[in-house]
Design a protein around this motif. Structure first.
Motif, PDB file in Angstrom:
ATOM      1  N   GLU A 123       0.834  -1.209   0.000  1.00 25.37           N
ATOM      2  CA  GLU A 123       0.000   0.000   0.000  1.00 25.37           C
ATOM      3  C   GLU A 123       0.860   1.248   0.000  1.00 25.37           C
ATOM      4  O   GLU A 123       0.572   2.247  -0.700  1.00 25.37           O
ATOM      5  CB  GLU A 123      -0.911  -0.003   1.216  1.00 25.37           C
ATOM      6  N   LEU A 124       1.948   1.248   0.760  1.00 28.19           N
ATOM      7  CA  LEU A 124       2.839   2.404   0.782  1.00 28.19           C
ATOM      8  C   LEU A 124       3.490   2.591  -0.568  1.00 28.19           C
ATOM      9  O   LEU A 124       3.640   3.727  -1.058  1.00 28.19           O
ATOM     10  CB  LEU A 124       3.896   2.228   1.881  1.00 28.19           C
ATOM     11  N   ARG A 125       3.839   1.553  -1.215  1.00 26.01           N
ATOM     12  CA  ARG A 125       4.462   1.667  -2.528  1.00 26.01           C
ATOM     13  C   ARG A 125       3.467   2.229  -3.540  1.00 26.01           C
ATOM     14  O   ARG A 125       3.816   3.086  -4.373  1.00 26.01           O
ATOM     15  CB  ARG A 125       4.983   0.298  -2.964  1.00 26.01           C
ATOM     16  N   GLN A 126       2.245   1.777  -3.459  1.00 22.81           N
ATOM     17  CA  GLN A 126       1.236   2.280  -4.409  1.00 22.81           C
ATOM     18  C   GLN A 126       0.922   3.750  -4.163  1.00 22.81           C
ATOM     19  O   GLN A 126       0.731   4.528  -5.100  1.00 22.81           O
ATOM     20  CB  GLN A 126      -0.053   1.445  -4.284  1.00 22.81           C
ATOM     21  N   LYS A 127       0.898   4.152  -2.909  1.00 22.81           N
ATOM     22  CA  LYS A 127       0.626   5.546  -2.594  1.00 22.81           C
ATOM     23  C   LYS A 127       1.727   6.434  -3.107  1.00 22.81           C
ATOM     24  O   LYS A 127       1.488   7.528  -3.598  1.00 22.81           O
ATOM     25  CB  LYS A 127       0.480   5.673  -1.072  1.00 22.81           C
ATOM     26  N   LEU A 128       2.949   5.988  -2.990  1.00 21.97           N
ATOM     27  CA  LEU A 128       4.057   6.795  -3.486  1.00 21.97           C
ATOM     28  C   LEU A 128       4.042   6.886  -5.003  1.00 21.97           C
ATOM     29  O   LEU A 128       4.462   7.888  -5.574  1.00 21.97           O
ATOM     30  CB  LEU A 128       5.383   6.188  -2.994  1.00 21.97           C
TER      31      LEU A 128
END
Length: 402
Positions: A381-386
């Protein structure tokens, strides 16, 4: 460079006599010379000779003891008796005849020194000239050694047989003793008792405890044929080595007690006790030998009954020379090998220090390194948000002039 001559010493027996005359023990004498008691015992028996500074100190001490002994003898000697006054010799006058006639004796004739009358027909003869004594040619060392060997070797072989009960060992002991004497011939030739020197060496070799480890002497030899000789030999062999040696020297060879004690390296009381014990032991098995004279005769008969032979003196001398050459060459070869090994070690040895690599040690408390694996749900999820956010960042405010 010449070697200075060694300090002269009295014979071994004289050394022992001087020590006993001064009432000194071997331990006390050893303390004064700064050696051990065993060394003094070996010097007094003639087995070894002092060297160097020890020889000089020993010679000075013996000289002092000799001077003290001479002073004691002088004080204890009775005063010399005065010489008797010679009586005047009576003058015998002739009964008849003139005074010019010589006095004659009816038995011995005219007096000595009287001249014969002229015309008597007798003239004084020439005085006899004493003939010079025949000069004996000087013997060479080899000839002197051969004469000593031929004189004493057969008897020494018989004595060694009484000590060991083995014919071959007796012959070998005497040969080895004479070979040692030939190696040290100047010392043996100057000794007052060269036969005693060789005898002591032969006895030491024959009674050595290392003889029992030799394979050739483990096999028993045939005993004497006569039952009496066999019993006497068994009785001798049951004695201890020192008791047996004392008995053979005193009752067999015929030495006196001090000489027996000196040759066996013991005190005179100890030698006497050994002799008495040996006689009692032999008399216990053979009561007929309680008399020392009978024992001496039986020992002589036992030694003479066996066929014991000695090698030729030339062979003994050459055998000793061969053994000496072999030992010399072996010593030279060992020295050369030692020098070569030392040189090789010096040549191949490292010239600087190289520290040794320490062995590996496990380190504790450090977490193991973890390889990258699959991402968790939060990480995804953090990777997608970035990725969804703008890469350029938020818009910047432009400044305005008022």
């Amino acid at each position: 460079m010449t070697r200075s001559p060694a300090t002269p010493l009295p014979p071994p027996k004289a050394r022992r006599r001087l020590r006993e005359a001064a009432a000194l023990t071997q331990t006390q004498l050893a303390t004064r010379v700064n050696v051990t008691r065993a060394t003094i015992r070996a010097w007094e028996s003639g087995r070894t000779a002092p060297r160097g500074r020890k020889r000089e100190a020993y010679a000075r001490l013996l000289k002092t003891l000799a001077e003290e002994d001479a002073a004691r003898r002088t004080r204890s000697a009775p005063p010399p008796e005065p010489a008797p006054t010679p009586e005047p010799t009576p003058v015998l006058e002739p009964v008849s005849g003139s005074a010019s006639d010589p006095v004659s004796d009816p038995v011995s004739g005219p007096e000595k020194g009287s001249e014969p009358e002229p015309g008597s027909g007798s003239a004084p003869g020439p005085e006899p000239v004493p003939e010079p004594a025949p000069e004996h040619p000087a013997l060479t060392p080899a000839q002197a050694f051969d004469a000593l060997y031929e004189f004493s070797a057969p008897a020494l072989v018989r004595q060694a047989y009484l000590l060991t009960g083995r014919r071959e060992l007796a012959r070998e002991s005497v040969e080895r003793a004479f070979q040692t004497a030939w190696e040290r011939w100047p010392e043996v030739a100057r000794d007052r008792d060269p036969v005693g020197w060789v005898r002591a060496t032969a006895y030491e070799f024959a009674l050595s405890p290392w003889q029992r480890f030799r394979p050739r002497h483990r096999q028993p030899e045939p005993p004497p044929a006569d039952p009496g000789d066999r019993t006497l030999l068994n009785a001798l062999l049951r004695l201890g080595p020192q008791h047996r040696r004392t008995l053979v020297l005193y009752d067999g060879v015929g030495l006196d007690l001090p000489e027996t004690a000196a040759e066996t390296e013991a005190s005179t009381p100890a030698a006497a006790n050994r002799l008495l014990h040996a006689r009692e032991t032999v008399a216990g098995r053979l009561p007929a030998l309680a008399d020392p004279r009978v024992l001496n005769q039986r020992l002589t008969e036992l030694a003479s009954a066996e066929r014991l032979w000695a090698a030729k003196p030339t062979g003994v001398r050459k055998g000793g020379e061969r053994r000496t050459r072999f030992r010399t060459r072996a010593a030279i070869a060992f020295t050369v090998a030692l020098i070569g090994a030392t040189a090789l070690t010096v040549r191949t040895a490292p010239t600087h220090y190289e520290p040794a690599v320490s062995p590996g040690v496990a380190v504790r408390g450090v977490p193991p390194r973890v390889a990258p694996g699959s991402l968790s749900e939060a990480e995804r999820e953090l990777r997608q948000k970035l990725r969804d956010r703008l890469q350029d960042g938020p818009e910047r405010l432009e400044p305005r002039l008022e």
